[in-house]
Write a protein that holds these residues in place. Sequence first.
Motif, mmCIF file in Angstrom:
data_model
loop_
_atom_site.group_PDB
_atom_site.id
_atom_site.type_symbol
_atom_site.label_atom_id
_atom_site.label_comp_id
_atom_site.label_asym_id
_atom_site.label_seq_id
_atom_site.Cartn_x
_atom_site.Cartn_y
_atom_site.Cartn_z
ATOM 1 N N TYR A 82 0.820 -1.209 0.000
ATOM 2 C CA TYR A 82 0.000 0.000 0.000
ATOM 3 C C TYR A 82 0.857 1.264 0.000
ATOM 4 O O TYR A 82 0.367 2.353 0.291
ATOM 5 C CB TYR A 82 -0.981 0.030 1.176
ATOM 6 C CG TYR A 82 -2.194 -0.857 1.012
ATOM 7 C CD1 TYR A 82 -3.069 -0.690 -0.053
ATOM 8 C CD2 TYR A 82 -2.475 -1.865 1.941
ATOM 9 C CE1 TYR A 82 -4.192 -1.496 -0.202
ATOM 10 C CE2 TYR A 82 -3.602 -2.674 1.806
ATOM 11 C CZ TYR A 82 -4.455 -2.488 0.729
ATOM 12 O OH TYR A 82 -5.577 -3.288 0.587
ATOM 13 N N LEU A 112 -3.067 4.911 -3.806
ATOM 14 C CA LEU A 112 -2.440 4.416 -2.586
ATOM 15 C C LEU A 112 -2.832 5.304 -1.409
ATOM 16 O O LEU A 112 -2.886 6.532 -1.550
ATOM 17 C CB LEU A 112 -0.924 4.375 -2.764
ATOM 18 C CG LEU A 112 -0.516 3.423 -3.904
ATOM 19 C CD1 LEU A 112 0.826 3.803 -4.494
ATOM 20 C CD2 LEU A 112 -0.523 1.990 -3.423
ATOM 21 N N HIS A 122 -8.128 4.967 3.775
ATOM 22 C CA HIS A 122 -8.422 3.545 3.673
ATOM 23 C C HIS A 122 -9.468 3.225 2.609
ATOM 24 O O HIS A 122 -9.568 2.092 2.156
ATOM 25 C CB HIS A 122 -8.875 3.000 5.032
ATOM 26 C CG HIS A 122 -10.176 3.567 5.503
ATOM 27 N ND1 HIS A 122 -11.386 2.922 5.306
ATOM 28 C CD2 HIS A 122 -10.465 4.724 6.166
ATOM 29 C CE1 HIS A 122 -12.351 3.650 5.823
ATOM 30 N NE2 HIS A 122 -11.837 4.739 6.359
ATOM 31 N N PRO A 125 -8.250 2.699 -2.201
ATOM 32 C CA PRO A 125 -7.949 1.500 -2.999
ATOM 33 C C PRO A 125 -9.181 0.673 -3.334
ATOM 34 O O PRO A 125 -9.348 0.211 -4.473
ATOM 35 C CB PRO A 125 -6.962 0.721 -2.116
ATOM 36 C CG PRO A 125 -6.349 1.749 -1.223
ATOM 37 C CD PRO A 125 -7.446 2.715 -0.952
ATOM 38 N N ALA A 157 -0.015 -6.959 -0.666
ATOM 39 C CA ALA A 157 -1.035 -5.975 -0.312
ATOM 40 C C ALA A 157 -2.114 -5.900 -1.381
ATOM 41 O O ALA A 157 -3.288 -5.630 -1.078
ATOM 42 C CB ALA A 157 -0.406 -4.604 -0.105
ATOM 43 N N LEU A 161 -6.175 -6.222 -1.003
ATOM 44 C CA LEU A 161 -7.195 -5.452 -1.706
ATOM 45 C C LEU A 161 -8.149 -6.369 -2.466
ATOM 46 O O LEU A 161 -9.373 -6.160 -2.456
ATOM 47 C CB LEU A 161 -6.539 -4.449 -2.654
ATOM 48 C CG LEU A 161 -7.477 -3.574 -3.481
ATOM 49 C CD1 LEU A 161 -8.458 -2.816 -2.592
ATOM 50 C CD2 LEU A 161 -6.672 -2.605 -4.340
ATOM 51 N N SER A 208 1.733 -2.747 5.529
ATOM 52 C CA SER A 208 0.444 -2.626 4.849
ATOM 53 C C SER A 208 -0.607 -2.023 5.775
ATOM 54 O O SER A 208 -1.392 -1.161 5.376
ATOM 55 C CB SER A 208 -0.026 -4.000 4.368
ATOM 56 O OG SER A 208 0.852 -4.511 3.379
ATOM 57 N N ASN A 211 0.129 1.754 6.435
ATOM 58 C CA ASN A 211 -0.135 2.588 5.259
ATOM 59 C C ASN A 211 -1.623 2.692 4.959
ATOM 60 O O ASN A 211 -2.100 3.738 4.518
ATOM 61 C CB ASN A 211 0.603 2.023 4.036
ATOM 62 C CG ASN A 211 2.101 2.202 4.142
ATOM 63 O OD1 ASN A 211 2.584 3.135 4.768
ATOM 64 N ND2 ASN A 211 2.858 1.302 3.535
ATOM 65 N N LEU A 212 -2.366 1.619 5.192
ATOM 66 C CA LEU A 212 -3.800 1.634 4.903
ATOM 67 C C LEU A 212 -4.613 2.293 6.004
ATOM 68 O O LEU A 212 -5.522 3.091 5.726
ATOM 69 C CB LEU A 212 -4.304 0.200 4.685
ATOM 70 C CG LEU A 212 -5.781 0.056 4.306
ATOM 71 C CD1 LEU A 212 -6.055 0.676 2.942
ATOM 72 C CD2 LEU A 212 -6.211 -1.415 4.320
#
Length: 304
Positions: A82, A112, A122, A125, A157, A161, A208, A211-212
């Motif tokens: 991510y 991203l 969040h 994506p 990642a 998704l 992941s 970042n998400l």
Amino acid sequence: MKKFILLLGCLILSINTAFSQQIIPLWHDGVPNSQPTEVTEIHETERILWIEQVQKPTLEIYLPAKAHATGRAVLILPGGGYRGLAYDWEGTDFAKWFNSNGITAFVLKYRLPISDSVVESHKAPLQDAKRAIRTIRANSKNWNLSEDQIGVMGFSAGGHLASTLGTHFDHEEVIEADSINTLSARPDFMILIYPVITMKEPYGHDGSRNNLLGENPDEAMIEYYSNETQVSENTPPTFLLHATDDDAVPVENSLMFYKALKEKGHQPEMHIYPEGGHGFALAIGHDHLEGWTERLYDWLETLD
């Protein structure tokens, strides 16, 4: 002049068709959940094509020769924690492999969550992944596809998704409706390659998750994006692949998802290799691991 423009348009269309590959924007009337920034997209090509700070999500289309097209299609979601996208390594290289087997492929360059242009990190994506499936379904006749044979494939990642798409496809979203957004976002099958599945300790992938969801997500958000807890009777047929010695995304991610699928009455196929590490993609030069794509092809044939 109008005749010239029309002829030019037809010529461009015929060129695109001849090469069986083109790139189209995912959103036509403004990208939702975004804001203007001075950030520009980053492309690095030292070893692989690595993309960061995606500003305008796109679909890259790979069409097989009509003579052996099967009508099946796969949306490919490259991995990258991510943070970025391993765009050719886990994207366009596989699109070409699918084409060689008569399967149409679409590589999604998705937004991203760490990009400054994203408002609610969040959500971006998954918004792009849903839009991509719907776009493919809306154009299925133009691309000679069967509407009920459109699946998704994700790596690392991107596997998270893909599994989020397969478990959250019917969750409510607030996006201005158009003819595409009224279509189903449910993939007809899922291919999850060394996927991130859980956001929970001890098996979650910290990069992941951070970042998400940010570095201190609440428990409700962790639960929502731990996809082993989100499986239902409507989750699509699933193929899972992992290596036991994966020290980045533990193999327990695939094992937990397999167990959750089985508990809901599904019959997933899973292949666990003893060695391979993480991010092996096509696994060229990795001895018997290199044959994993044959296992995938065999599984796809069982979906008929």
